[in-house]
Write a protein that holds these residues in place. Sequence first.
Motif, PDB file in Angstrom:
ATOM      1  N   UNK A  90      -2.208  -2.245  -2.017  1.00  7.98           N
ATOM      2  CA  UNK A  90      -1.590  -3.578  -2.023  1.00  7.98           C
ATOM      3  C   UNK A  90      -0.386  -3.607  -1.101  1.00  7.98           C
ATOM      4  N   UNK A  91       0.389  -2.508  -1.109  1.00  3.06           N
ATOM      5  CA  UNK A  91       1.547  -2.419  -0.218  1.00  3.06           C
ATOM      6  C   UNK A  91       1.132  -2.399   1.244  1.00  3.06           C
ATOM      7  N   UNK A  92       0.032  -1.704   1.525  1.00  2.00           N
ATOM      8  CA  UNK A  92      -0.474  -1.652   2.903  1.00  2.00           C
ATOM      9  C   UNK A  92      -0.837  -3.065   3.370  1.00  2.00           C
ATOM     10  N   UNK A  94       0.006  -6.069   2.067  1.00  2.00           N
ATOM     11  CA  UNK A  94       0.955  -7.170   1.821  1.00  2.00           C
ATOM     12  C   UNK A  94       1.541  -7.753   3.099  1.00  2.00           C
ATOM     13  N   UNK A  95       1.933  -6.861   4.025  1.00  2.00           N
ATOM     14  CA  UNK A  95       2.573  -7.337   5.253  1.00  2.00           C
ATOM     15  C   UNK A  95       1.721  -7.045   6.483  1.00  2.00           C
ATOM     16  N   UNK A  96       0.498  -6.598   6.238  1.00  2.31           N
ATOM     17  CA  UNK A  96      -0.395  -6.306   7.364  1.00  2.31           C
ATOM     18  C   UNK A  96      -1.734  -7.016   7.172  1.00  2.31           C
ATOM     19  N   UNK A 290      -2.428 -13.210  -3.200  1.00  2.00           N
ATOM     20  CA  UNK A 290      -1.049 -12.734  -3.062  1.00  2.00           C
ATOM     21  C   UNK A 290      -0.767 -12.212  -1.655  1.00  2.00           C
ATOM     22  N   UNK A 294       2.427 -12.809   0.746  1.00  4.15           N
ATOM     23  CA  UNK A 294       3.157 -11.693   1.368  1.00  4.15           C
ATOM     24  C   UNK A 294       3.328 -11.838   2.868  1.00  4.15           C
TER      25      UNK A 294
END
Lengths: 323, 635
Positions: A90-92, A94-96, A290, A294
């Motif tokens: 999810x972190x990978x 979120x902004x990519x 989401x 993001x």
Amino acid sequence: MHLQTHEFCSVPSFDHDYGMEDYGKGVARWCPGCGGHSILTTVQRVCKDMQYEPEKTVVVSGIGCSGRFPHYMGTYGFHGLHGRAFPVASGVKFRRPDLNVFVVTGDGDCCSIGAAHWVHAIRYNMKMVALLFDNGIYGLTKKQTSPTSPLNTHSNTHPKGSFLPPINPLQTTLGLANVSFVAQTVDWNAAHLYATIRKAAEHPGLAFVRIVQRCPAFMRDLYGDIAVDPKNLILLSNENGINLKPKARKAFGRVIEHDPSNIHKAREHAEIHNGIPIGLLYQNTDNVRYDEYGAHNLGMGVEEKKENLESLLDQYSTSQSVK
Amino acid sequence: MDYMVSNDILNGGEPIKPRKIKQAIVEIVSDSGEGAQKCGQSFGAISAKMGNGVWTVEIIPAEIQPPARSREGASGIRVRIGSDKVTNMGNHANLVIALNEQVLYGRISQDAYNENTLMFIENKWAKSEQETIRQQYAEALLKFKESGIQVVEIPMEEECLKLMPDPRKGKNMWILGLLCYMYDRDLPKAEDQIRTIFKKKSDAVIALNIKLLHAGYDWAREKLPFRYEVTPMEVHNDMVVMNGNEALSLGIMASGIELCSMYPITPATSVSHHLAEYFERVGGIVHQAEDEIAAIGFAIGASFAGKPAVTVTSGPGLALKTEFIGLAVMAEIPLVIIDVQRGGPSTGLPTKVEQSDLLAAIYGEAGDAPKIVLAAATIEECFQFVVLARKLAESFRTPVILLSDANLATGVQPFPRPKIDSFWLTNPFDQSPWKDGAFPFEWDEHTGTSKRPIPGQKGGMYTVTGLAHGQTGKVAYDPEINQAGVESRSRKFASLQKSLKPPKINGAPEGDILLVGWGSTLGAIEEAVADARAEGLKVSSLHLRFLFPMVPGLTEIFSKFKKVITVEINYSDTPGHPMITRENRRHAQLAWLLRAQTLMDIDSFSNVYGQPLNPEKVLNMIKRELNIENAKVSV
């Protein structure tokens, strides 16, 4: 040498056609007969047919036999912690938004140690493909009961047979807020496995795929009957579902019509006891995502950031009065 | 003594000229929810804007709405203002304004007041319909007076009732007015402050609060026979004033970090509140994760994908994050982890200060997991160190833990406005093709550092793993490869340490005692050292910012002093107890590290009262150590 992919996919042509070899790396070290091998090949085929750029593709896994998956992919990979593939993936993403993300997680990973993340990843509904490799046993640590082991499974932690009923991952996922895609397939039916992961990759949101997987080392009998007798596989068929060629449909003893937009029916099918429902149980392409939240303010320039930061600092300045 | 009052001072009289004083310590204490902190923070902000040095400390109960008039429910604030820079909360308060008498008991037991303290107490309780309350009130007043505190009863409720029907949420601004008169504060600045703090409220609310401010001011002018002026400094620099958590938040924004992934935990959460309000204006975003573990995992995922990220937590959260921190060390993923420390172990003292996470921060992970650990000592450093932490995280491809604490979190202090460098805001987001044939962990033999591929870079495809791996990134259990990997990941910090300068000594470079501190105790230690040196004592101090790797030159500096003592807000066994011997004594955490590092017999002065350190306690300790007669025995 690149395979011609147009037979399978309608993706327009690229400057560079990626072939199967672009998605592979090393030699998979799973046991012979392990379902992991066919899933690996299938994911590579889907990547190739979607013409995903390998450098723009990230496969995130947890720990266990399935956790080794990214090591055999020619893409970027993240072999992280037990149960924690979802937060990392999810972190990978979120902004990519430009990255294609796959989550590979086992039954112990997803349904036990990382269950909290499973619940919330479904709710986040970020565009990614989540593959639950469900073989009903802890393999890498050598045969402990998993949360999806059938009742009375004899294992090293429950030598007299497991005491609790298993979690049904389909039922659980279909009960979660903002669920948008739930499918089930089996590792031994290549056509269905491919069609399912392909459908998942095209889904605008989190596509959760439970793959019923054989473990020849520790759970030889778990899906033995089912794999042998196609009657035990119940194909969920619908024009909006996972479509197979007529020839491939013959592998299924039973076919029932199921509209994947009907979540109540999907929940009923998830609970079938006299066989395994195969196909798309539920899909909703309208759910909130989401990853869109993001990425909504990406790309602000350094000077704009600096200017806004300075005006924020003004609010704390002792020499300025309120604006 | 600054104040000479009798119990019937409220006679008023001619307007008086303020008497100049160097500093004042004011407390406002109330039940939770009565706005004491808003009043005190405003008083501090107005003073800072006038050019005074300021330090504020919040007194926070652990519950949102503890029972009214309860001793443990005391909520409030201490504000210390001075003509010079103020670096700590000081010793005893000069003035305390209390909205009920019960909340004062706790503060008295914490030694906040003495016979020089003037105590203004809301007098409505004397006329309460409940006999118990009347009795409690009378009893308390008697007790306080007997202890030498000068008590004055003030009709706050009565005065505010003239302006509003329920003064529970209004008295605070009346008190602000009183304080503005008493300490000669600039009224237009006070009005501005009210407009700022109520900017989300209606004009009617703002107008009412300004009326209350004036009412308090006028009442004080009419009634109080004394008035003070704490002369402001001449301000040359443009200053900003904020608390430590706001400084962390602004530091995050200025550092170029663009994701804060967090889970709510006291006293760290307000960092994310501030970010949630402003971060998106500077291109960032806050993610509230499902738990502490997911919060760091999400940040690690983002950082792996080339997006600078931070996770903000406190002790219990740090404990939960350890497995992921170990992974970030092993996989060499840059990450900033901020730990706003609170009292522990376990849930401990959620709203109180402690410095007990130092060893956990350095050594908390399974296996050998070195990473950078920094500690901010001032509000300004809360800002600057985030910028530094991100830079170090990327240069050394490592997690960096930045320690703050509950004292810095809510403490307010002015500092020179940071000069934002555009370079800070740039992103490592390299998408150019990866150097052909380069390994993802191509450790420099000399420095241990290496460059990382970021998803999107053609040819850089590798798989991060927490398993042992060599330069190629491939899983390898080979003994030589593992030894080389652990060595390279460790060597990075040796090369960083080589670039650090020895710490500056506050005071002479030799003497009888050297105090060594870290984190928020800086101001109290340095004030105590200044007081001691003024009395001719040979005492110096130094303060550490880098806890791992540790700054060079310590052994040499320490050798010039007869005794080295760390001053910390964490636990150590007190020598002298029959069970405690030289052999079994547990040392304070920095002392433990320094003893190991220098092989010197370093002592520690530490406690876990959950209170910020004050200079007097340190000074008394110095005098005890030097066997000086008039040292107080209390610690």
